[in-house]
Design an enzyme around this catalytic site. Structure first.
Site, PDB file in Angstrom:
ATOM      1  N   LYS A  81       0.847  -1.191   0.000  1.00 32.17           N
ATOM      2  CA  LYS A  81       0.000   0.000   0.000  1.00 32.17           C
ATOM      3  C   LYS A  81       0.883   1.242   0.000  1.00 32.17           C
ATOM      4  CE  LYS A  81      -1.757   3.028   2.816  1.00 32.17           C
ATOM      5  NZ  LYS A  81      -1.994   4.161   1.938  1.00 32.17           N
ATOM      6  N   CYS A  90      13.478  11.122   6.498  1.00 31.39           N
ATOM      7  CA  CYS A  90      13.327  10.596   7.860  1.00 31.39           C
ATOM      8  C   CYS A  90      14.556  10.840   8.721  1.00 31.39           C
ATOM      9  CB  CYS A  90      12.984   9.126   7.816  1.00 31.39           C
ATOM     10  SG  CYS A  90      14.019   8.209   6.708  1.00 31.39           S
ATOM     11  N   GLU A 103       9.169  16.511  15.427  1.00 31.73           N
ATOM     12  CA  GLU A 103       9.735  16.424  14.084  1.00 31.73           C
ATOM     13  C   GLU A 103       8.984  17.373  13.153  1.00 31.73           C
ATOM     14  OE1 GLU A 103       8.667  12.690  12.232  1.00 31.73           O
ATOM     15  OE2 GLU A 103      10.513  12.655  11.074  1.00 31.73           O
TER      16      GLU A 103
END
Ligand code: TAP
Length: 517
Positions: free
Chosen positions: A212, A322, A419
């Site tokens: 997905k 990331c 973040e």
């Protein structure tokens, strides 16, 4: 067809295999692109059984690129059944590991042949700068397929000396076996690369897969699926179900025939995925989650290099990265000068059309993310940070956010803790005579994905590398990932590695077989 421009396409791969699908055609980047927009199940492209579609948007223009099938639970069931059949009794279960590797090499070659198309598509759908998409989003994807293709026939167990039951002797061996049907759920920052990091290891190990992609960036996954057919990957081995995490992600994590979830995304959703894996059928799970990676600059660092690399560490792929350095700690004695240089370097970044070869900074991935960044910077300033440069949506069409530097950030400021996942540099100073102090502050986060340190003092950098709680530590460099080096987080940045030999373990189980003779 849902799209007026869509035509039925027949493509012929090098292997003589053909695939027919309802194609979207777009002219961009001096290329005529043709790509699928339907679900890919059991080797065929098909609309969702729900009949639903959604629009995927080009963030550089905010215009609709095309409609994409919005899958439902029934589509997931069908995809999992196809993957299970392919694993249990399909061609994939019969071919040798070497043959599997060969198919993966062929797929990598086809990706290379279609590199410009894939990079253009990635650029249109995610806002990635084309030159970076070529090198990283697509380039590293090709590398990772080749790297794991090479592993396919080198997965082996061991012979273990167990105690003999006299007078009989024993032979004890282990075999590394695939898990079965694996579901992969990935985010939007490096759509094709996140798919490739996981799927290449997963297939090298002999599993079959349902993937997905992130809802906002589905197109390269579908183009990849087309190439997988042309490469000769048997039907059912790779299935792609586009749609929302709430539906497709939930259906896959809860599915009784899925044996493992490979997930990359936020810590919040990762925790939820882990719960669902536990509740459904004790699925294995690996989680690559959020980060707030510290980067520490000591005064004896190579200053120019440290400035350049700090900017890369934060602004690479418009901060949608990331391992982006989430907090920069700069020694007090160099702080003001360092900030000045950072601002100069940041002002050099060229923002513009991601397809333009001179552009260094593209639009943010989607509107909700851009809105979050605007709010993030606002909260940082309210918390006492000083805005050095940027800080706002750019005055031009598209979802552009100016590369931003916030300095004088206290440890309890929102931006020191959370973040951003965007081009926002968060700088604090530290006392260079208190190394334990800066290490404690750098570790003062629940994340532990990556970290960096700049200093010419070998003892200093070794001490930081040893004490820092992160899965990856960069010394006098940053952002240097490689397909052969294991990658993954500590603490709430998750567990389980992508890349390197270790990644194979995520998709294998060990069987012990004991003989008596
Ligand atoms: P998420 O919102 O967590 O989404 C990641 C994926 O999970 C998407 O495909 C999403 O689908 C799906 N999802 C959403 N709800 C779900 C549910 N209930 N069950 C199962 N799947 C579900 O993260 P994001 O906003 O796309 O990505 C940003 C985050 O990813 C950041 O925190 C970043 O640090 C992290 N990230 C980590 C790494 C590594 S390697 N550690 C790499 C890249 C990104 P939808 O698209 O439909 O929402």
């Amino acid at each position: 067809s849902e799209n007026a421009d869509a035509v039925v396409m027949k493509l012929r791969g090098g292997s003589g295999i053909t695939i027919t699908y309802d194609a979207i055609e777009v002219d961009a980047n001096n290329t005529h692109l043709k790509f699928p927009h339907d679900l890919f199940i059991n080797g065929k492209f098909e609309p969702s059984s729900s009949g639903r579609t959604y629009d995927t948007i080009n963030p550089a223009t905010e215009e609709v690129i095309c409609k994409v099938a919005k899958g439902c639970k029934g589509d997931c069931d069908k995809a999992v059944a196809a993957a299970k059949k392919a694993f249990d009794k399909g061609e994939w279960s019969k071919i040798s590991a070497r043959e599997r590797g060969k198919l993966m090499y062929r797929l990598a070659d086809l990706m290379e042949e279609h590199k410009a198309e894939l990079a253009t598509l990635e650029s249109l759908d995610s806002g990635a700068v084309y030159t970076l998409a070529l090198k990283t989003h697509v380039g590293m994807s090709i590398d990772v397929w080749r790297y794991f293709a090479g592993w396919a026939d080198k997965i082996q167990g061991s012979t273990i000396p167990i105690s003999d039951a006299r007078p009989n002797k024993n032979l004890c061996i282990t075999k590394k076996e695939p898990l079965g049907v694996v579901a992969l759920i990935t985010p939007w920052n490096y759509p094709l690369m996140m798919l490739s990091w996981k799927m290449a290891a997963c297939l090298a190990a002999g599993n079959t897969v349902v993937h997905k992609p992130a809802q906002v960036t589905p197109l390269t996954a579908l183009k990849f699926a087309e190439l997988s057919v042309l490469a000769g990957i048997p039907a059912g081995v790779i299935n792609i179900v586009t749609g929302s995490g709430g539906e497709i992600g939930e259906a896959l994590t809860a599915h009784p025939d899925v044996r493992k979830i490979g997930f990359t995304g936020s810590t919040e959703i990762g925790a939820h995925v882990m719960g669902s894996c536990a509740k459904s059928n004790i699925k294995k799970v690996s989680l690559e989650l959020g980060g707030k990676s510290p980067l520490i600059i000591f005064p004896d660092a190579d200053m120019d290099k440290a400035v350049r690399q700090t900017c890369t560490a934060v602004f690479f792929n418009k901060g949608e990265n990331c391992i982006a350095a989430g907090r920069i700690f700069v020694a007090k004695s160099i702080h003001d000068d360092f900030i000045k240089k950072l601002v100069e370097e940041t002002k050099k970044i060229v923002m513009g059309d991601p397809l333009d070869r001179a552009t260094g900074h593209g639009p943010q991935n989607h509107k909700a993310h851009l809105d979050k960044l605007i709010d993030y910077v606002k909260k940082g300033i309210e918390g006492g940070a000083k805005l050095e440069v940027g800080g706002k949506r750019a005055d031009r069409p598209g979802l552009f956010f100016e590369p931003t530097i916030l300095s004088h950030v206290n440890d309890d400021n929102y931006v020191a803790i959370e973040e951003s996942f965007g081009p926002v540099m968060v700088v604090s100073d530290f006392d260079e005579n208190d190394m334990d102090g800066v290490i404690r502050r750098a570790n003062g986060t629940e994340f532990g994905l990556a970290a960096g340190v700049f200093s010419k003092d070998i003892s200093k950098v070794l001490k930081v590398a040893e004490k820092i709680q992160a899965g990856t530590v960069f010394v006098n460099t940053y952002q240097k990932t490689d397909v052969a080096a294991p990658f993954g987080g500590f603490k709430q940045s998750g567990f389980g590695k992508d890349l390197g030999q270790e990644a194979l373990n995520e998709y294998l189980q060990t069987k012990t077989i004991t003989f008596e003779y």
